[in-house]
Write a protein that holds these residues in place. Structure first.
Motif, PDB file in Angstrom:
ATOM      1  N   THR A  12       6.778 -11.350  -0.790  1.00  0.00           N
ATOM      2  CA  THR A  12       5.858 -10.694  -0.066  1.00  0.00           C
ATOM      3  C   THR A  12       5.658  -9.137  -0.326  1.00  0.00           C
ATOM      4  OG1 THR A  12       6.160 -12.243   1.902  1.00  0.00           O
ATOM      5  CG2 THR A  12       4.771 -10.123   2.259  1.00  0.00           C
ATOM      6  N   LYS A  13       6.961  -8.633  -0.780  1.00  0.00           N
ATOM      7  CA  LYS A  13       6.758  -7.015  -1.182  1.00  0.00           C
ATOM      8  C   LYS A  13       6.153  -7.091  -2.633  1.00  0.00           C
ATOM      9  CE  LYS A  13       8.513  -3.787   0.556  1.00  0.00           C
ATOM     10  NZ  LYS A  13       7.870  -3.012   1.531  1.00  0.00           N
ATOM     11  N   LEU A  14       6.463  -8.060  -3.525  1.00  0.00           N
ATOM     12  CA  LEU A  14       5.655  -8.103  -4.913  1.00  0.00           C
ATOM     13  C   LEU A  14       4.434  -8.165  -4.802  1.00  0.00           C
ATOM     14  CD1 LEU A  14       8.277 -10.545  -6.484  1.00  0.00           C
ATOM     15  CD2 LEU A  14       7.726  -8.150  -7.270  1.00  0.00           C
ATOM     16  N   HIS A  67       2.599  -6.992  -2.087  1.00  0.00           N
ATOM     17  CA  HIS A  67       2.222  -5.569  -1.430  1.00  0.00           C
ATOM     18  C   HIS A  67       2.260  -4.726  -2.607  1.00  0.00           C
ATOM     19  CE1 HIS A  67       2.643  -2.146   1.135  1.00  0.00           C
ATOM     20  NE2 HIS A  67       3.814  -1.681   0.358  1.00  0.00           N
ATOM     21  N   TRP A  68       3.005  -4.793  -3.243  1.00  0.00           N
ATOM     22  CA  TRP A  68       3.187  -3.679  -4.314  1.00  0.00           C
ATOM     23  C   TRP A  68       2.005  -3.946  -5.687  1.00  0.00           C
ATOM     24  CZ3 TRP A  68       9.032  -4.721  -4.832  1.00  0.00           C
ATOM     25  CH2 TRP A  68       9.707  -4.011  -3.863  1.00  0.00           C
ATOM     26  N   ASN A  69       1.647  -5.184  -5.952  1.00  0.00           N
ATOM     27  CA  ASN A  69       0.625  -5.593  -7.258  1.00  0.00           C
ATOM     28  C   ASN A  69      -0.371  -5.704  -6.903  1.00  0.00           C
ATOM     29  OD1 ASN A  69       3.054  -5.379  -9.605  1.00  0.00           O
ATOM     30  ND2 ASN A  69       3.942  -6.694  -8.067  1.00  0.00           N
ATOM     31  N   TYR A  88      -5.093  -5.824   2.288  1.00  0.00           N
ATOM     32  CA  TYR A  88      -3.985  -6.517   1.878  1.00  0.00           C
ATOM     33  C   TYR A  88      -2.709  -6.061   1.620  1.00  0.00           C
ATOM     34  CZ  TYR A  88      -7.511 -10.359   0.923  1.00  0.00           C
ATOM     35  OH  TYR A  88      -8.538 -11.147   1.086  1.00  0.00           O
ATOM     36  N   HIS A  89      -2.749  -4.944   1.064  1.00  0.00           N
ATOM     37  CA  HIS A  89      -1.573  -4.047   0.732  1.00  0.00           C
ATOM     38  C   HIS A  89      -0.582  -3.932   2.140  1.00  0.00           C
ATOM     39  CE1 HIS A  89       0.962  -0.963  -0.889  1.00  0.00           C
ATOM     40  NE2 HIS A  89       0.558  -0.019   0.096  1.00  0.00           N
ATOM     41  N   GLU A  90      -1.596  -3.605   3.100  1.00  0.00           N
ATOM     42  CA  GLU A  90      -1.030  -3.093   4.690  1.00  0.00           C
ATOM     43  C   GLU A  90      -0.596  -4.368   5.175  1.00  0.00           C
ATOM     44  OE1 GLU A  90      -3.692  -0.633   6.333  1.00  0.00           O
ATOM     45  OE2 GLU A  90      -3.182   1.090   5.067  1.00  0.00           O
ATOM     46  N   PHE A  95       0.323  -7.314   3.975  1.00  0.00           N
ATOM     47  CA  PHE A  95       1.526  -7.953   3.253  1.00  0.00           C
ATOM     48  C   PHE A  95       2.954  -7.146   3.797  1.00  0.00           C
ATOM     49  CE2 PHE A  95      -1.162  -9.393  -0.480  1.00  0.00           C
ATOM     50  CZ  PHE A  95      -1.660 -10.276   0.350  1.00  0.00           C
ATOM     51  N   ASP A  96       2.734  -5.947   3.968  1.00  0.00           N
ATOM     52  CA  ASP A  96       3.889  -5.118   4.432  1.00  0.00           C
ATOM     53  C   ASP A  96       4.358  -5.262   5.760  1.00  0.00           C
ATOM     54  OD1 ASP A  96       5.914  -3.279   3.204  1.00  0.00           O
ATOM     55  OD2 ASP A  96       4.887  -1.557   4.292  1.00  0.00           O
ATOM     56  N   SER A  97       3.249  -5.443   6.547  1.00  0.00           N
ATOM     57  CA  SER A  97       3.377  -5.985   7.925  1.00  0.00           C
ATOM     58  C   SER A  97       4.355  -7.077   7.948  1.00  0.00           C
ATOM     59  CB  SER A  97       2.048  -5.944   8.874  1.00  0.00           C
ATOM     60  OG  SER A  97       2.265  -6.676   9.923  1.00  0.00           O
TER      61      SER A  97
HETATM   62 FE   LIG Z   1       5.029  -0.076   0.638  1.00  0.00          FE
END
Ligand SMILES: [Fe+2]
Length: 161
Positions: free
Chosen positions: A37-39, A41-43, A52-54, A56-58
């Motif tokens: 999930t962090k991958l 978030h980052w990519n 989506y970035h936010e 996925f981090d949640s």
């Molecule tokens: Fe982050």
């Protein structure tokens, strides 16, 4: 075979061993799911990047809470808690995250697929723990399951088809 520490928790030792094995497998699954999930978030890239970035981090933060609760339940039952990343790589069953996939429309479905598989697994675990006579672990899995379903809703609500 799991080696249990002494505890006054009055569940039979063989039941606690089985619960500890189950909990630790899910700790491993959530370790993998967290990193995937962090991958995402980052990519992730594309018109929906910031949403989506936010999101996925949640979701990743919820996965860490669940991972910690399951590991600590294993410890409370007298077990060794968690697994090494090497063991996670062998046992997670989630498959490798396709790190080259960055388009938002593809990444959101990949995250949804992973969450759905984990959610299905945890839903089964509720019954397994209940059948073993441990209402507390069943309750923990229920809490984890409810959060996963909500996160899955947040992901699937972005699907266009
Ligand atoms: Fe982050």
């Amino acid at each position: 075979m799991t080696t249990l520490h002494h505890t006054s928790v009055n569940l039979p030792e063989n039941v606690r061993e089985e619960l500890v094995r189950l909990l630790n497998r899910r700790v491993g699954l959530f370790t993998d799911l967290y990193v995937q999930t962090k991958l995402a978030h980052w990519n992730v890239r594309g018109p929906h990047f910031i949403a989506y970035h936010e999101l996925f981090d949640s979701i990743a933060s919820h996965l860490l809470v669940a991972q910690d609760s399951m590991a600590e339940r294993a410890a409370a039952l007298g077990g060794q808690a968690g697994m090494t990343v090497q063991a996670v790589a062998e046992e997670s069953g989630l498959g490798q995250w396709p790190i080259e996939t960055r388009q938002d429309s593809a990444v959101i479905h990949l995250v949804g697929d992973r969450l759905a598989r984990a959610a299905g697994q945890i839903r089964q675990d509720i019954d397994t723990a209940a059948n073993l006579g441990d209402a507390d672990t069943a309750d923990l899995f229920t809490e984890v399951s409810r959060q996963l379903d909500q996160d899955l809703w947040f992901v699937e609500a972005h699907y266009t088809e």
